[in-house]
Design a protein around this motif. Structure first.
Motif, PDB file in Angstrom:
ATOM      1  N   ILE A 189      11.069   6.303  15.343  1.00 25.58           N
ATOM      2  CA  ILE A 189      11.100   7.754  15.181  1.00 25.58           C
ATOM      3  C   ILE A 189      10.465   8.087  13.836  1.00 25.58           C
ATOM      4  CG2 ILE A 189      12.529   9.823  15.007  1.00 25.58           C
ATOM      5  CD1 ILE A 189      14.640   8.455  16.669  1.00 25.58           C
ATOM      6  N   HIS A 190       9.458   8.934  13.848  1.00 30.99           N
ATOM      7  CA  HIS A 190       8.785   9.275  12.595  1.00 30.99           C
ATOM      8  C   HIS A 190       8.759  10.783  12.378  1.00 30.99           C
ATOM      9  CE1 HIS A 190       6.397   6.911   9.582  1.00 30.99           C
ATOM     10  NE2 HIS A 190       6.243   8.148   9.131  1.00 30.99           N
ATOM     11  N   ALA A 191       8.884  11.157  11.122  1.00 28.67           N
ATOM     12  CA  ALA A 191       8.772  12.566  10.744  1.00 28.67           C
ATOM     13  C   ALA A 191       7.323  13.013  10.899  1.00 28.67           C
ATOM     14  CB  ALA A 191       9.242  12.755   9.301  1.00 28.67           C
ATOM     15  N   GLN A 192       7.115  14.090  11.634  1.00 23.92           N
ATOM     16  CA  GLN A 192       5.755  14.566  11.907  1.00 23.92           C
ATOM     17  C   GLN A 192       5.035  14.995  10.638  1.00 23.92           C
ATOM     18  OE1 GLN A 192       4.451  14.665  15.142  1.00 23.92           O
ATOM     19  NE2 GLN A 192       2.468  15.194  14.266  1.00 23.92           N
ATOM     20  N   GLN A 193       5.769  15.545   9.667  1.00 18.36           N
ATOM     21  CA  GLN A 193       5.163  16.022   8.419  1.00 18.36           C
ATOM     22  C   GLN A 193       5.544  15.122   7.239  1.00 18.36           C
ATOM     23  OE1 GLN A 193       3.022  18.523   8.711  1.00 18.36           O
ATOM     24  NE2 GLN A 193       3.526  18.634  10.882  1.00 18.36           N
ATOM     25  N   ASP A 194       5.672  13.845   7.493  1.00 23.80           N
ATOM     26  CA  ASP A 194       6.084  12.893   6.457  1.00 23.80           C
ATOM     27  C   ASP A 194       5.112  12.930   5.284  1.00 23.80           C
ATOM     28  OD1 ASP A 194       6.829  10.552   4.964  1.00 23.80           O
ATOM     29  OD2 ASP A 194       7.745   9.757   6.781  1.00 23.80           O
ATOM     30  N   GLU A 195       5.651  13.219   4.102  1.00 22.57           N
ATOM     31  CA  GLU A 195       4.821  13.341   2.909  1.00 22.57           C
ATOM     32  C   GLU A 195       4.710  12.023   2.131  1.00 22.57           C
ATOM     33  OE1 GLU A 195       9.027  14.032   1.489  1.00 22.57           O
ATOM     34  OE2 GLU A 195       7.851  14.276   3.323  1.00 22.57           O
ATOM     35  N   ASP A 196       5.508  11.024   2.504  1.00 20.67           N
ATOM     36  CA  ASP A 196       5.534   9.760   1.767  1.00 20.67           C
ATOM     37  C   ASP A 196       4.935   8.592   2.533  1.00 20.67           C
ATOM     38  OD1 ASP A 196       6.720  10.783  -0.531  1.00 20.67           O
ATOM     39  OD2 ASP A 196       8.760  10.476   0.216  1.00 20.67           O
ATOM     40  N   ILE A 197       5.272   8.488   3.794  1.00 19.22           N
ATOM     41  CA  ILE A 197       4.839   7.350   4.609  1.00 19.22           C
ATOM     42  C   ILE A 197       4.004   7.860   5.783  1.00 19.22           C
ATOM     43  CG2 ILE A 197       5.591   5.373   5.978  1.00 19.22           C
ATOM     44  CD1 ILE A 197       6.258   5.206   2.973  1.00 19.22           C
ATOM     45  N   PRO A 198       2.800   7.317   5.976  1.00 14.50           N
ATOM     46  CA  PRO A 198       1.920   7.824   7.043  1.00 14.50           C
ATOM     47  C   PRO A 198       2.596   7.769   8.417  1.00 14.50           C
ATOM     48  CG  PRO A 198       0.728   6.314   5.609  1.00 14.50           C
ATOM     49  CD  PRO A 198       2.173   6.217   5.216  1.00 14.50           C
ATOM     50  N   VAL A 208       9.961  -0.349  24.567  1.00 17.04           N
ATOM     51  CA  VAL A 208       9.563   0.176  23.255  1.00 17.04           C
ATOM     52  C   VAL A 208       9.278   1.667  23.417  1.00 17.04           C
ATOM     53  CG1 VAL A 208       7.971   0.015  21.319  1.00 17.04           C
ATOM     54  CG2 VAL A 208       8.496  -2.030  22.655  1.00 17.04           C
ATOM     55  N   ASN A 209       9.894   2.480  22.584  1.00 15.78           N
ATOM     56  CA  ASN A 209       9.678   3.928  22.633  1.00 15.78           C
ATOM     57  C   ASN A 209       9.354   4.444  21.240  1.00 15.78           C
ATOM     58  OD1 ASN A 209      11.953   3.307  24.822  1.00 15.78           O
ATOM     59  ND2 ASN A 209      10.780   5.052  25.539  1.00 15.78           N
ATOM     60  N   LYS A 210       8.614   5.538  21.185  1.00 23.75           N
ATOM     61  CA  LYS A 210       8.388   6.199  19.894  1.00 23.75           C
ATOM     62  C   LYS A 210       8.564   7.696  20.081  1.00 23.75           C
ATOM     63  CE  LYS A 210       3.300   6.658  19.921  1.00 23.75           C
ATOM     64  NZ  LYS A 210       2.995   6.204  21.287  1.00 23.75           N
ATOM     65  N   HIS A 211       8.934   8.342  18.983  1.00 23.38           N
ATOM     66  CA  HIS A 211       9.201   9.774  19.030  1.00 23.38           C
ATOM     67  C   HIS A 211       8.877  10.370  17.669  1.00 23.38           C
ATOM     68  CE1 HIS A 211      11.197  13.532  20.130  1.00 23.38           C
ATOM     69  NE2 HIS A 211      11.827  13.500  18.967  1.00 23.38           N
ATOM     70  N   TYR A 212       8.286  11.563  17.669  1.00 26.28           N
ATOM     71  CA  TYR A 212       7.984  12.276  16.427  1.00 26.28           C
ATOM     72  C   TYR A 212       8.859  13.527  16.355  1.00 26.28           C
ATOM     73  CZ  TYR A 212       3.821   9.320  16.398  1.00 26.28           C
ATOM     74  OH  TYR A 212       2.972   8.246  16.416  1.00 26.28           O
ATOM     75  N   ILE A 213       9.415  13.764  15.166  1.00 22.11           N
ATOM     76  CA  ILE A 213      10.221  14.963  14.964  1.00 22.11           C
ATOM     77  C   ILE A 213       9.357  16.028  14.315  1.00 22.11           C
ATOM     78  CG2 ILE A 213      12.236  15.947  13.810  1.00 22.11           C
ATOM     79  CD1 ILE A 213      13.651  13.319  14.201  1.00 22.11           C
ATOM     80  N   GLU A 214       9.058  17.053  15.068  1.00 16.36           N
ATOM     81  CA  GLU A 214       8.135  18.110  14.654  1.00 16.36           C
ATOM     82  C   GLU A 214       8.648  18.812  13.396  1.00 16.36           C
ATOM     83  OE1 GLU A 214       4.666  20.053  14.690  1.00 16.36           O
ATOM     84  OE2 GLU A 214       5.233  18.642  16.285  1.00 16.36           O
ATOM     85  N   GLY A 215       7.771  18.912  12.400  1.00 14.15           N
ATOM     86  CA  GLY A 215       8.076  19.638  11.173  1.00 14.15           C
ATOM     87  C   GLY A 215       8.902  18.875  10.155  1.00 14.15           C
ATOM     88  N   ALA A 216       9.398  17.697  10.516  1.00 17.34           N
ATOM     89  CA  ALA A 216      10.314  16.975   9.630  1.00 17.34           C
ATOM     90  C   ALA A 216       9.588  16.322   8.459  1.00 17.34           C
ATOM     91  CB  ALA A 216      11.074  15.916  10.415  1.00 17.34           C
ATOM     92  N   ASP A 217      10.272  16.298   7.304  1.00 21.05           N
ATOM     93  CA  ASP A 217       9.789  15.578   6.133  1.00 21.05           C
ATOM     94  C   ASP A 217      10.349  14.157   6.159  1.00 21.05           C
ATOM     95  OD1 ASP A 217      12.407  16.319   5.716  1.00 21.05           O
ATOM     96  OD2 ASP A 217      12.174  16.606   3.566  1.00 21.05           O
ATOM     97  N   ASP A 245       0.829  -1.210   0.000  1.00 23.26           N
ATOM     98  CA  ASP A 245       0.000   0.000   0.000  1.00 23.26           C
ATOM     99  C   ASP A 245       0.865   1.262   0.000  1.00 23.26           C
ATOM    100  OD1 ASP A 245      -2.202  -1.642   0.094  1.00 23.26           O
ATOM    101  OD2 ASP A 245      -2.593  -1.341   2.224  1.00 23.26           O
ATOM    102  N   ASP A 246       1.921   1.263   0.801  1.00 21.74           N
ATOM    103  CA  ASP A 246       2.762   2.460   0.911  1.00 21.74           C
ATOM    104  C   ASP A 246       3.502   2.753  -0.391  1.00 21.74           C
ATOM    105  OD1 ASP A 246       1.935   2.678   3.525  1.00 21.74           O
ATOM    106  OD2 ASP A 246       3.774   1.883   4.400  1.00 21.74           O
ATOM    107  N   ILE A 247       4.082   1.724  -1.016  1.00 16.09           N
ATOM    108  CA  ILE A 247       4.815   1.935  -2.264  1.00 16.09           C
ATOM    109  C   ILE A 247       3.847   2.269  -3.397  1.00 16.09           C
ATOM    110  CG2 ILE A 247       6.361   0.904  -3.976  1.00 16.09           C
ATOM    111  CD1 ILE A 247       7.646   1.617  -1.245  1.00 16.09           C
ATOM    112  N   ALA A 248       2.681   1.654  -3.410  1.00 19.38           N
ATOM    113  CA  ALA A 248       1.676   1.974  -4.424  1.00 19.38           C
ATOM    114  C   ALA A 248       1.255   3.432  -4.322  1.00 19.38           C
ATOM    115  CB  ALA A 248       0.456   1.060  -4.273  1.00 19.38           C
ATOM    116  N   GLU A 249       1.153   3.937  -3.112  1.00 22.22           N
ATOM    117  CA  GLU A 249       0.783   5.342  -2.903  1.00 22.22           C
ATOM    118  C   GLU A 249       1.886   6.265  -3.411  1.00 22.22           C
ATOM    119  OE1 GLU A 249      -1.594   8.541  -1.753  1.00 22.22           O
ATOM    120  OE2 GLU A 249      -2.100   6.390  -1.842  1.00 22.22           O
ATOM    121  N   ILE A 250       3.138   5.890  -3.173  1.00 19.72           N
ATOM    122  CA  ILE A 250       4.261   6.696  -3.660  1.00 19.72           C
ATOM    123  C   ILE A 250       4.301   6.704  -5.185  1.00 19.72           C
ATOM    124  CG2 ILE A 250       6.789   6.755  -3.811  1.00 19.72           C
ATOM    125  CD1 ILE A 250       6.828   5.805  -0.877  1.00 19.72           C
ATOM    126  N   LEU A 251       4.114   5.561  -5.802  1.00 19.72           N
ATOM    127  CA  LEU A 251       4.185   5.467  -7.267  1.00 19.72           C
ATOM    128  C   LEU A 251       3.005   6.165  -7.938  1.00 19.72           C
ATOM    129  CD1 LEU A 251       5.350   1.763  -7.774  1.00 19.72           C
ATOM    130  CD2 LEU A 251       6.696   3.837  -8.120  1.00 19.72           C
TER     131      LEU A 251
END
Length: 269
Positions: A199-208, A228-237, A145-151
């Motif tokens: 760790i996920h980019a808060q403004q990720d344009e490719d992957i939810p 288990v920890n998670k963190h979001y980087i504010e404003g990051a692509d 689903d993710d790669i199909a969305e990118i393509l």
């Protein structure tokens, strides 16, 4: 810090890699980080992300190995022959090689995967007990689903009709896309028995960015109680394309790793 080029044979191809060693690695075994790049990526990374990461981590006392999957970067092969199944096999060849290096502490191997490399890292960690820490950077959670969305719809139809589609100068094959359906990292990761950081980019344009929470929930469903920890980087692509984003990405990863007793530098998050 020293670095050297290394070539590893896998799947009838030579994979181009680079090993970064911290100061003093000749006198003691050190933890090893293996970096996995993403879709149509390379061991250099956009804005040299993986080069910078390797240098940062090696300065903190880690050995780092980054490499090009076949069909990528300087490795043999063509992207038209790439599948995630083959990439998983290539990761095994890499781990077999680096885990016996004299400078490496084979009991402290860390896998870091970005984007599709995050999915490959998760699938690897689920089966390979050599992985003692797992860090996912803006990971793909649903590969097809993710790669199909990118393509996009048009490119997906072209691949289905012609067998391949030209995506930014890479031939992406229908075989690659079909193979993605065989891999379910969000489910597989429940078999991983060690600690993990997402760790996920808060403004990720490719992957939810929601995938970070999905991975977190899957890992929390395990019967074991590893951290288990998670963190979001504010404003990051998606590729963390600024020095500010890179620094937060690297520093949060290092702080988390340093909080475990296996590493001599204890740093709490």
């Amino acid at each position: 810090m020293t670095s050297k080029a290394i070539s590893i044979y896998a799947n009838q191809f030579y994979l181009s890699g680079a090993l970064h060693l911290p100061e003093g690695a000749n006198h003691r075994k050190v933890p090893l980080i293996v970096l996995l790049h993403g879709f149509v990526g390379s061991k250099v990374g956009e804005h040299r992300l993986f080069v910078k990461a390797a240098r940062y981590f090696s300065e903190k006392g880690y050995a780092v190995f980054r490499f090009d999957f076949s069909g990528c970067g300087e490795s043999d092969g063509d992207y038209s022959d790439v599948t995630v199944t083959k990439q998983l096999s290539e990761v095994q060849a890499v781990l077999n090689y680096v885990s016996v290096l004299p400078e490496v502490d084979a009991n402290n191997i860390i896998l870091i995967g970005h984007s599709l490399g995050g999915a490959v890292a998760s699938l690897t960690a689920a089966k390979d007990r050599r992985i003692r820490k797992l860090i996912l950077w803006s990971p793909v959670g649903k590969p097809y689903d993710d790669i199909a969305e990118i393509l996009g719809t048009s490119a997906m139809k072209t691949a289905e009709t012609n067998g391949v589609v030209d995506y930014r100068g890479f031939y992406v094959s229908q075989i690659f896309l079909t193979d993605l359906k065989n891999h379910h990292p969000l489910g597989a990761i429940r078999s991983y028995q060690e600690a993990a950081l997402i760790i996920h980019a808060q403004q990720d344009e490719d992957i939810p960015k929601e995938h970070a929470a999905r991975y977190f929930v899957s890992l929390q469903q395990r019967p074991i109680l590893e951290r288990v920890n998670k963190h979001y980087i504010e404003g990051a692509d998606h590729t963390f394309s600024s020095y500010t984003f890179e620094h937060e990405l690297f520093s949060k990863s290092t702080e988390w790793l340093g909080s475990f007793h296996e590493h001599p530098q204890k740093v709490a998050l």
